[in-house]
Scaffold this motif. Structure first.
Motif, short mmCIF file in Angstrom:
data_model
loop_
_atom_site.label_atom_id
_atom_site.label_comp_id
_atom_site.label_asym_id
_atom_site.label_seq_id
_atom_site.Cartn_x
_atom_site.Cartn_y
_atom_site.Cartn_z
N ALA A 125 19.69 45.68 -89.52
CA ALA A 125 18.46 45.62 -90.31
C ALA A 125 17.24 45.93 -89.44
O ALA A 125 16.32 46.63 -89.88
N ALA A 126 17.23 45.44 -88.21
CA ALA A 126 16.10 45.70 -87.31
C ALA A 126 16.01 47.20 -86.98
O ALA A 126 14.92 47.79 -87.00
N LEU A 127 17.18 47.82 -86.69
CA LEU A 127 17.17 49.26 -86.37
C LEU A 127 16.72 50.07 -87.59
O LEU A 127 15.93 51.01 -87.46
N ARG A 128 17.20 49.69 -88.75
CA ARG A 128 16.83 50.43 -89.97
C ARG A 128 15.35 50.25 -90.28
O ARG A 128 14.69 51.18 -90.73
N ALA A 129 14.84 49.04 -90.04
CA ALA A 129 13.42 48.79 -90.32
C ALA A 129 12.53 49.63 -89.40
O ALA A 129 11.39 49.92 -89.74
N ILE A 157 17.64 39.28 -78.88
CA ILE A 157 16.69 40.13 -78.15
C ILE A 157 16.20 41.26 -79.04
O ILE A 157 15.01 41.57 -79.08
N ALA A 158 17.13 41.86 -79.79
CA ALA A 158 16.73 42.95 -80.70
C ALA A 158 15.70 42.45 -81.71
O ALA A 158 14.70 43.13 -81.98
N GLY A 166 7.16 44.53 -81.78
CA GLY A 166 6.88 45.96 -81.78
C GLY A 166 7.52 46.73 -80.62
O GLY A 166 7.48 47.96 -80.60
N GLU A 167 8.12 46.00 -79.67
CA GLU A 167 8.72 46.68 -78.51
C GLU A 167 9.91 47.54 -78.90
O GLU A 167 10.17 48.57 -78.28
N LEU A 168 10.66 47.08 -79.91
CA LEU A 168 11.89 47.80 -80.27
C LEU A 168 11.55 49.19 -80.80
O LEU A 168 12.15 50.18 -80.37
N LYS A 169 10.58 49.26 -81.70
CA LYS A 169 10.24 50.55 -82.28
C LYS A 169 9.74 51.50 -81.18
O LYS A 169 10.07 52.69 -81.18
N LYS A 170 8.96 50.95 -80.26
CA LYS A 170 8.44 51.76 -79.16
C LYS A 170 9.58 52.32 -78.31
O LYS A 170 9.62 53.50 -77.99
N LEU A 171 10.51 51.44 -77.97
CA LEU A 171 11.66 51.85 -77.16
C LEU A 171 12.48 52.92 -77.87
O LEU A 171 12.89 53.93 -77.27
N LEU A 172 12.71 52.71 -79.18
CA LEU A 172 13.51 53.66 -79.95
C LEU A 172 12.79 54.99 -80.07
O LEU A 172 13.41 56.06 -80.00
N ALA A 173 11.47 54.93 -80.25
CA ALA A 173 10.68 56.17 -80.35
C ALA A 173 10.73 56.94 -79.04
O ALA A 173 10.91 58.16 -79.02
N CYS A 191 29.57 40.26 -89.78
CA CYS A 191 28.98 39.12 -89.08
C CYS A 191 27.47 39.18 -89.33
O CYS A 191 26.88 40.26 -89.34
N GLY A 192 26.88 38.02 -89.55
CA GLY A 192 25.45 37.97 -89.85
C GLY A 192 24.59 38.50 -88.72
O GLY A 192 23.53 39.10 -88.95
N PHE A 193 25.03 38.29 -87.47
CA PHE A 193 24.22 38.75 -86.33
C PHE A 193 24.24 40.27 -86.24
O PHE A 193 23.21 40.90 -85.96
N SER A 194 25.41 40.86 -86.49
CA SER A 194 25.49 42.32 -86.53
C SER A 194 24.63 42.87 -87.66
O SER A 194 23.92 43.88 -87.50
#
Lengths: 91, 107
Positions: free
Chosen positions: B37-41, B85-86, B93-100, B29-32
């Motif tokens: 892609a966002a997590l990998r980036a 949301i992802a 930049g919030e995603l990278k911060k949260l993941l870090a 699915c394109g959304f998945s």
């Protein structure tokens, strides 16, 4: 019988009283995607004061709840943008 | 193990868990695909669960999380959101911060 985009629009207007609302049928863009056969892909942009002070997850839940029974019945995928008027003005 | 226990086991198996259609290398699915892609980036380590492999979990997780669609991204067991949301959090930049903060990004 109104089309699915109009039903989404009516449900969101009723439940969220948006200051701005757009409902876009993205079905054509996903032609050939396996899920596209199961129903439409829609993108909604909702600007509503009902979202004030709420997290993104809470806002999206409100949109899903409003669209409710249409999910899985004419709506396969729903892309959501949920903003307050203040956020919309500062974009 | 009943389905709620399976959900809890998946959520506690990694700080970052993505419930998706297909696998990161073969998303269905394109959304998945966009969530991956966002997590990998962000350079994040994450666990993915293909919901097509477990139809019972696929339905139960929607009720558990009160979230009717996939993908669903969790950090430390909390629902962060779906694809929109992802991506929004990736862009600002919030995603990278949260993941870090969750220890999912190598320093």
């Amino acid at each position: 019988m109104p089309d699915t985009a109009e039903r989404i629009r009516a449900a969101l207007e009723r439940e969220l009283v948006p200051a701005q609302l757009s409902v876009e049928d993205e079905g054509a863009r996903h032609a050939g995607h396996p899920g596209a056969r199961a129903g439409g892909h829609f993108r909604v942009r909702v600007v509503s004061e009902r979202f004030r002070g709420l997290t993104r997850v809470a806002r999206h839940r409100m949109v899903y709840a409003a669209v409710g029974p249409l999910l899985g019945h004419g709506v396969h995928a729903l892309a959501i943008e949920a903003l307050t008027e203040e956020e919309e003005m500062t974009l | 193990m009943d389905v709620t226990d399976r959900i809890k086991a998946q959520l506690s198996s990694s700080p970052v868990v993505l419930f998706m259609k297909g696998t990161p290398d073969f998303p269905q699915c394109g959304f998945s695909a966009q969530a991956v892609a966002a997590l990998r980036a962000c350079g994040a380590q994450f666990k993915s669960v293909d919901i097509f492999e477990d139809p019972e979990l696929r339905e139960a997780l929607k009720r558990y999380s009160n979230w009717p669609t996939y993908p669903q991204l969790y950090v430390n067991g909390e629902l962060v959101g779906g694809c929109d949301i992802a991506l929004e959090m990736f862009r600002n930049g919030e995603l990278k911060k949260l993941l870090a903060e969750a220890g999912a990004v190598a320093a």
